[in-house]
Design a protein around this motif. Structure first.
Motif, PDB file in Angstrom:
ATOM      1  N   GLU A 281      44.082 160.414   4.971  1.00  0.00           N
ATOM      2  CA  GLU A 281      42.896 160.009   5.728  1.00  0.00           C
ATOM      3  C   GLU A 281      42.951 160.676   7.103  1.00  0.00           C
ATOM      4  OE1 GLU A 281      40.389 156.090   7.225  1.00  0.00           O
ATOM      5  OE2 GLU A 281      42.472 155.867   6.642  1.00  0.00           O
ATOM      6  N   VAL A 282      41.904 161.411   7.441  1.00  0.00           N
ATOM      7  CA  VAL A 282      41.803 162.060   8.742  1.00  0.00           C
ATOM      8  C   VAL A 282      40.920 161.176   9.611  1.00  0.00           C
ATOM      9  CG1 VAL A 282      41.114 164.129   9.986  1.00  0.00           C
ATOM     10  CG2 VAL A 282      42.064 164.325   7.684  1.00  0.00           C
ATOM     11  N   GLN A 283      41.533 160.566  10.645  1.00  0.00           N
ATOM     12  CA  GLN A 283      40.850 159.592  11.485  1.00  0.00           C
ATOM     13  C   GLN A 283      40.483 160.224  12.826  1.00  0.00           C
ATOM     14  OE1 GLN A 283      43.487 156.260  11.955  1.00  0.00           O
ATOM     15  NE2 GLN A 283      43.428 155.675   9.791  1.00  0.00           N
ATOM     16  N   GLY A 284      39.213 160.126  13.207  1.00  0.00           N
ATOM     17  CA  GLY A 284      38.759 160.603  14.505  1.00  0.00           C
ATOM     18  C   GLY A 284      38.644 159.466  15.502  1.00  0.00           C
ATOM     19  N   HIS A 285      39.126 159.680  16.735  1.00  0.00           N
ATOM     20  CA  HIS A 285      39.074 158.662  17.790  1.00  0.00           C
ATOM     21  C   HIS A 285      38.601 159.315  19.096  1.00  0.00           C
ATOM     22  CE1 HIS A 285      41.422 155.791  15.347  1.00  0.00           C
ATOM     23  NE2 HIS A 285      42.096 156.873  14.941  1.00  0.00           N
ATOM     24  N   THR A 286      37.926 158.535  19.937  1.00  0.00           N
ATOM     25  CA  THR A 286      37.447 159.034  21.226  1.00  0.00           C
ATOM     26  C   THR A 286      37.847 158.060  22.334  1.00  0.00           C
ATOM     27  OG1 THR A 286      35.325 157.878  21.197  1.00  0.00           O
ATOM     28  CG2 THR A 286      35.423 160.012  20.062  1.00  0.00           C
ATOM     29  N   SER A 287      37.632 158.500  23.584  1.00  0.00           N
ATOM     30  CA  SER A 287      37.754 157.586  24.720  1.00  0.00           C
ATOM     31  C   SER A 287      36.469 156.773  24.828  1.00  0.00           C
ATOM     32  CB  SER A 287      37.994 158.385  25.999  1.00  0.00           C
ATOM     33  OG  SER A 287      36.835 159.142  26.339  1.00  0.00           O
ATOM     34  N   SER A 288      36.361 155.947  25.872  1.00  0.00           N
ATOM     35  CA  SER A 288      35.203 155.065  26.021  1.00  0.00           C
ATOM     36  C   SER A 288      34.050 155.728  26.763  1.00  0.00           C
ATOM     37  CB  SER A 288      35.620 153.779  26.759  1.00  0.00           C
ATOM     38  OG  SER A 288      36.116 154.088  28.054  1.00  0.00           O
ATOM     39  N   ARG A 301      32.486 163.733  13.235  1.00  0.00           N
ATOM     40  CA  ARG A 301      32.353 165.188  13.127  1.00  0.00           C
ATOM     41  C   ARG A 301      33.702 165.881  13.341  1.00  0.00           C
ATOM     42  NH1 ARG A 301      29.531 167.680  16.835  1.00  0.00           N
ATOM     43  NH2 ARG A 301      29.120 165.949  18.263  1.00  0.00           N
ATOM     44  N   ARG A 302      34.494 165.360  14.292  1.00  0.00           N
ATOM     45  CA  ARG A 302      35.802 165.971  14.540  1.00  0.00           C
ATOM     46  C   ARG A 302      36.749 165.767  13.354  1.00  0.00           C
ATOM     47  NH1 ARG A 302      36.874 164.824  21.063  1.00  0.00           N
ATOM     48  NH2 ARG A 302      35.557 166.570  21.756  1.00  0.00           N
ATOM     49  N   ALA A 303      36.725 164.574  12.777  1.00  0.00           N
ATOM     50  CA  ALA A 303      37.564 164.337  11.591  1.00  0.00           C
ATOM     51  C   ALA A 303      37.128 165.238  10.439  1.00  0.00           C
ATOM     52  CB  ALA A 303      37.479 162.863  11.174  1.00  0.00           C
ATOM     53  N   ALA A 321      37.602 161.969   5.601  1.00  0.00           N
ATOM     54  CA  ALA A 321      37.307 161.960   7.035  1.00  0.00           C
ATOM     55  C   ALA A 321      36.654 160.634   7.418  1.00  0.00           C
ATOM     56  CB  ALA A 321      36.392 163.126   7.401  1.00  0.00           C
ATOM     57  N   THR A 322      37.197 159.971   8.446  1.00  0.00           N
ATOM     58  CA  THR A 322      36.649 158.699   8.904  1.00  0.00           C
ATOM     59  C   THR A 322      36.607 158.687  10.436  1.00  0.00           C
ATOM     60  OG1 THR A 322      37.668 157.587   7.013  1.00  0.00           O
ATOM     61  CG2 THR A 322      36.837 156.190   8.783  1.00  0.00           C
ATOM     62  N   GLY A 323      35.454 158.402  11.006  1.00  0.00           N
ATOM     63  CA  GLY A 323      35.315 158.301  12.454  1.00  0.00           C
ATOM     64  C   GLY A 323      35.415 156.855  12.908  1.00  0.00           C
ATOM     65  N   TYR A 324      36.257 156.598  13.920  1.00  0.00           N
ATOM     66  CA  TYR A 324      36.418 155.239  14.453  1.00  0.00           C
ATOM     67  C   TYR A 324      35.883 155.112  15.879  1.00  0.00           C
ATOM     68  CZ  TYR A 324      39.412 154.231  10.453  1.00  0.00           C
ATOM     69  OH  TYR A 324      39.887 154.026   9.192  1.00  0.00           O
TER      70      TYR A 324
END
Length: 352
Positions: A281-288, A301-303, A321-324
Motif C-alpha cells: 500500500e502506497v500511502q500519501g500524507h501532507t502537512s496541514s 495524486r502523489r501516492a 495508492a491511498t491518499g490520507y
C-alpha cells in the motif's frame, strides 16, 4: 426422475467441495450479515403453472476466506389459469456457499437443503427440498454487496399435493444484496518476525559480521540483501515500511524529483532481486497547509505517482495508492520542521 435429480445434486455438490482442501487459510472476513433477495422461479412443466416470483431473507456468517453459512427463508407464488388455484410455496434452507475468491467481484458455488410448505387448492403439505447452483457477489462498499445466483431446486412431493407426480424440478434466479455487520477486518503490515522462525541461510563463515545493505540484519539471516536505504525491516531483513519524505516531489505537485526516482529505483531493484509476494500500500500524507479536501487530493495524486513509477520499473507486486491528506501527522504542524516531516509517502508491505 427422482434418480436423475439426485444425481444432478450430487454432481454439483461434489464440484462445489473440490477446492475445500485449500480453505484452511486465516479468514479475510468473519462478520455476520443480512441478505434480502427477490426470486424469479422457472417452473417444472409438471406443475401446469406459469413461472412465478417471490422474496426472502437470509441471515449468514462468513466462516473463513472461502465459506459462508446461511439460514434462509422464502415465499414464492405461481400463477395458474382462472379455473385452478395458485401455488403458494413457503420454506427455508440452510445454505453452504463456497467462494473461489474474496475479491470485489467474487464467484461462488452453493448447495442447500431444507423444507417447504406447499399450498394448492385447499391442500397443504410439507416436503423436503434441495438446491445447488452458482452465483456472484459484487462489493459496492465494505458494508454493502450486490448478490445474484441461479439454482436448481428439487422439491419432493411425496404427499401428492398435485396428483400424478411425486417430485418437481424448478429453476430459481435470486437477486438481492448483502449487508455485513460491523467494520471489515483489515490486513496489518508485518511488524516483526521471531528470529526462531527465520531459516538460517548457508553462507561464508564470517557472514555474521557482514551487513551489505546496512539494514541492521547480518548476511547470515538476511533474506533481502538489497534492501533500499532507510527502510524499516523485519527480523529477516525484508522491508515492511519505507518512508519518502523531504524533497521528493516538486512544490505543490505530484511530479517526482530525481532524488525520489533514485530511491524508488532501489526499491524496484530490491523487489526484482528478492521478490516478495506481499501487496504494497502506497500511502500519501501532507502537512496541514491548505484545505483538507485539497490535501486529500494531492496526497492521492502523489501516492498514485509512486505506484505508476514502480510499475513502469517492472514491480510485479499488487500496488494500491491511498491518499490520507493531513489526517495522520507524525510531527507538529505548528513548525516548519514538523510540516516537512508530515509531507511524506509511505510504502507499507501488507502481510498476506
Amino acid at each position: 426422475m427422482l434418480k436423475k435429480s439426485l444425481l444432478t445434486i450430487a454432481s454439483l455438490t461434489s464440484m462445489g467441495f473440490l477446492p475445500l482442501a485449500h480453505a484452511a487459510d486465516q479468514p479475510v472476513d468473519n462478520r455476520w450479515y443480512l441478505a434480502p433477495f427477490g426470486t424469479f422461479i422457472k417452473t417444472d412443466s409438471d406443475r401446469h403453472s406459469d413461472d412465478g416470483w417471490g422474496a426472502g431473507l437470509g441471515l449468514g456468517k462468513m466462516i473463513n476466506q472461502h465459506i459462508n453459512l446461511e439460514i434462509k427463508g422464502f415465499y414464492n407464488e405461481l400463477d395458474r389459469d382462472r379455473t385452478r388455484k395458485d401455488w403458494e410455496l413457503a420454506g427455508g434452507t440452510v445454505d453452504l456457499q463456497y467462494f473461489f475468491s474474496r475479491q470485489r467481484l467474487a464467484p461462488y458455488a452453493v448447495v442447500a437443503a431444507g423444507g417447504m410448505n406447499t399450498y394448492l387448492g385447499g391442500r397443504n403439505a410439507i416436503g423436503f427440498i434441495a438446491e445447488a447452483g452458482l452465483g456472484l457477489t459484487y462489493a459496492v462498499t465494505d458494508n454493502f454487496l450486490l448478490r445474484s445466483d441461479v439454482r436448481y431446486r428439487y422439491d419432493n412431493n411425496q404427499t401428492h399435493v398435485q396428483r400424478g407426480t411425486t417430485e418437481f424440478d424448478d429453476m430459481t434466479v435470486n437477486v438481492g444484496f448483502v449487508i455485513p455487520f460491523g467494520a471489515k477486518p483489515t490486513y496489518v503490515a508485518r511488524a516483526e518476525t521471531p528470529v526462531a522462525d527465520v531459516p538460517v541461510a548457508v553462507a561464508a563463515p564470517d557472514c555474521s559480521t557482514l551487513d551489505d545493505d546496512h539494514d541492521g540484519v547480518n548476511n547470515c539471516v538476511d533474506r533481502c540483501l538489497r534492501t533500499p536505504e532507510s527502510s524499516v525491516v523485519d527480523n529477516a531483513g525484508c522491508p515492511v515500511k519505507l518512508v519518502l519524505k523531504g524533497q521528493h516531489f516538486m512544490f505543490d505537485s505530484a511530479e517526482l524529483t530525481p532524488n525520489a526516482k533514485e530511491l524508488l529505483n532501489g526499491v524496484a531493484e530490491s523487489l526484482s532481486a528478492y521478490p516478495q509476494k506481499n501487496d504494497i500500500e502506497v500511502q500519501g500524507h501532507t502537512s496541514s497547509e491548505g484545505s483538507n479536501a485539497y490535501n486529500m487530493k494531492l496526497s492521492q495524486r502523489r501516492a498514485a505517482s509512486v505506484v505508476e513509477y514502480l510499475r513502469a520499473k517492472g514491480v510485479r507486486n499488487r500496488l494500491r495508492a491511498t491518499g490520507y491528506g493531513e489526517d495522520h501527522p507524525i510531527a507538529d504542524n505548528a513548525t516548519e520542521a514538523g510540516k516537512s516531516e508530515n509531507r511524506r509517502v509511505e510504502l507499507i508491505w501488507i502481510e498476506n
